[in-house]
Design a protein around this motif. Sequence first.
Motif, PDB file in Angstrom:
ATOM      1  N   ALA A   1     -29.309   3.535 -31.728  1.00  0.00           N
ATOM      2  CA  ALA A   1     -28.690   2.583 -30.808  1.00  0.00           C
ATOM      3  C   ALA A   1     -27.243   2.295 -31.196  1.00  0.00           C
ATOM      4  N   MET A   2     -26.463   1.814 -30.237  1.00  0.00           N
ATOM      5  CA  MET A   2     -25.133   1.296 -30.566  1.00  0.00           C
ATOM      6  C   MET A   2     -25.293   0.153 -31.561  1.00  0.00           C
ATOM      7  N   TRP A   3     -24.372   0.086 -32.496  1.00  0.00           N
ATOM      8  CA  TRP A   3     -24.342  -0.969 -33.517  1.00  0.00           C
ATOM      9  C   TRP A   3     -25.629  -1.027 -34.342  1.00  0.00           C
ATOM     10  N   ASP A   4     -26.333   0.076 -34.481  1.00  0.00           N
ATOM     11  CA  ASP A   4     -27.553   0.005 -35.285  1.00  0.00           C
ATOM     12  C   ASP A   4     -27.215  -0.493 -36.689  1.00  0.00           C
ATOM     13  N   SER A   5     -28.062  -1.352 -37.214  1.00  0.00           N
ATOM     14  CA  SER A   5     -27.775  -2.016 -38.486  1.00  0.00           C
ATOM     15  C   SER A   5     -27.582  -1.046 -39.642  1.00  0.00           C
ATOM     16  N   VAL A   6     -28.262   0.096 -39.627  1.00  0.00           N
ATOM     17  CA  VAL A   6     -28.116   1.007 -40.765  1.00  0.00           C
ATOM     18  C   VAL A   6     -26.686   1.518 -40.893  1.00  0.00           C
ATOM     19  N   LEU A   7     -25.916   1.479 -39.810  1.00  0.00           N
ATOM     20  CA  LEU A   7     -24.536   1.950 -39.852  1.00  0.00           C
ATOM     21  C   LEU A   7     -23.585   0.891 -40.376  1.00  0.00           C
ATOM     22  N   LEU A   8     -24.022  -0.368 -40.397  1.00  0.00           N
ATOM     23  CA  LEU A   8     -23.109  -1.482 -40.664  1.00  0.00           C
ATOM     24  C   LEU A   8     -23.521  -2.366 -41.826  1.00  0.00           C
ATOM     25  N   ALA A   9     -24.669  -2.125 -42.420  1.00  0.00           N
ATOM     26  CA  ALA A   9     -25.252  -3.073 -43.376  1.00  0.00           C
ATOM     27  C   ALA A   9     -24.770  -2.890 -44.806  1.00  0.00           C
ATOM     28  N   TYR A  10     -23.832  -1.978 -45.035  1.00  0.00           N
ATOM     29  CA  TYR A  10     -23.383  -1.695 -46.393  1.00  0.00           C
ATOM     30  C   TYR A  10     -21.863  -1.672 -46.482  1.00  0.00           C
TER      31      TYR A  10
ATOM     32  N   ASP B   1     -16.431  -1.353 -31.897  1.00  0.00           N
ATOM     33  CA  ASP B   1     -17.509  -0.683 -31.172  1.00  0.00           C
ATOM     34  C   ASP B   1     -18.109   0.400 -32.075  1.00  0.00           C
ATOM     35  N   THR B   2     -19.426   0.408 -32.189  1.00  0.00           N
ATOM     36  CA  THR B   2     -20.116   1.383 -33.035  1.00  0.00           C
ATOM     37  C   THR B   2     -21.005   2.227 -32.140  1.00  0.00           C
ATOM     38  N   LEU B   3     -20.628   3.468 -31.956  1.00  0.00           N
ATOM     39  CA  LEU B   3     -21.214   4.309 -30.920  1.00  0.00           C
ATOM     40  C   LEU B   3     -22.659   4.691 -31.230  1.00  0.00           C
ATOM     41  N   PRO B   4     -23.439   5.011 -30.193  1.00  0.00           N
ATOM     42  CA  PRO B   4     -24.790   5.540 -30.405  1.00  0.00           C
ATOM     43  C   PRO B   4     -24.688   6.907 -31.067  1.00  0.00           C
TER      44      PRO B   4
END
Length: 383
Positions: free
Chosen positions: A274-283, A304-307
Amino acid sequence: MVITARALNRSTLDRQLLLGRASIGVEDAVRRVVAVQAQQPGSPYVALWNRVAGFDPARLDEAVAGFALVRSTLMRLTLHLVHAADYRAFREAMEPTLRGSRLHDPRFKAAGFTASDADTLLPALLEYAGEARSGAEMRERLQEAWGGPVEAVVWRMIRQYAPLWHAPTGPPWSFGAAQSFVTASGPLPVLGDPDAAAAGLAVLIRRYLEGFGPASVPDMAQFATAPRGKVREAVRLLAGELTEYEGPGGTVLYDVPGAVLPDEDAPAPPRLMAMWDSVLLAYADRGRVIPPEYRKHVIRVNGDTLPTLLVDGYVAGVWRPVEGGIEASAFHPLPARVWAELAVEAEALGGFLTARDARVYGRYDHWWVKGLPTVETRVLPGS
């Protein structure tokens, strides 16, 4: 014990239910993954579709309608979907950051408001929102309490600071452009109390490690939008409750005792994230899942964090719904076997989206128009 970068990747995927879809209800799934980014209304549905075996979106509709799962401004100052039982501690953990960023924002002050004004206005506003109210109704009530016009920025800052939940406004994704709000139920979070904030942060850090560990102090601070000094204090509060490891480059990592650490060679099936999935942003170290050379292509200049395409546990490209199916674009060549597996995922996702909103991320097509460094693009038919 030394943990490799690849082993950290597999730990994240395992705890985030991405090594294999879990036979689990949506409420338990959200607790397992800690929180689901929800600023784009369709994303929690896509995120859980990736994680829950036989995911039925109607179950998520029901959980949101009954406020078993709640949407509110929390970590990283963005909308998240969390379990109602977690909300109070998470909100208390976020109190210093939310108060500082919302009530001390220069635009808030420029509009003639102070943090003390917000404190004075909040009780009446929260009482009024004891039942769901539209954004227009809430702003009107705020103006009545203030005794004069209130600029849009003031209402925006107050609604993001106040312990308010978003009330569902209808299909296709429970929440839409028209916003509605209701005061958080149960004991309200304690606001303005440093001790409550410290205790809440300790709870949030432990829950974060359960869902994203092992992780470093900078990683925890990134997830919680908290100063690293405050995170270190939270870690000290948890003394005796955490395990320490050595990570890449000698980094000190923390984890909850007994947590599973999968083998670094554990197979990771392709996923359409998904867009903005937490695994991409949690670290703080986004390289755990996003190869450094792809980061700026996936996380755009405005946030914006793409799918994304996840291949062997790492971002390998992006996707979007288009006429005829799912357009998948790879940043590097993918073998035929991977394309075949992505096609299976795309067929299932396409059918799921068509029943709700086939163009769920259509408003973000401008990023594709501006160009992405892809080496191959295929339209994978949806069912």
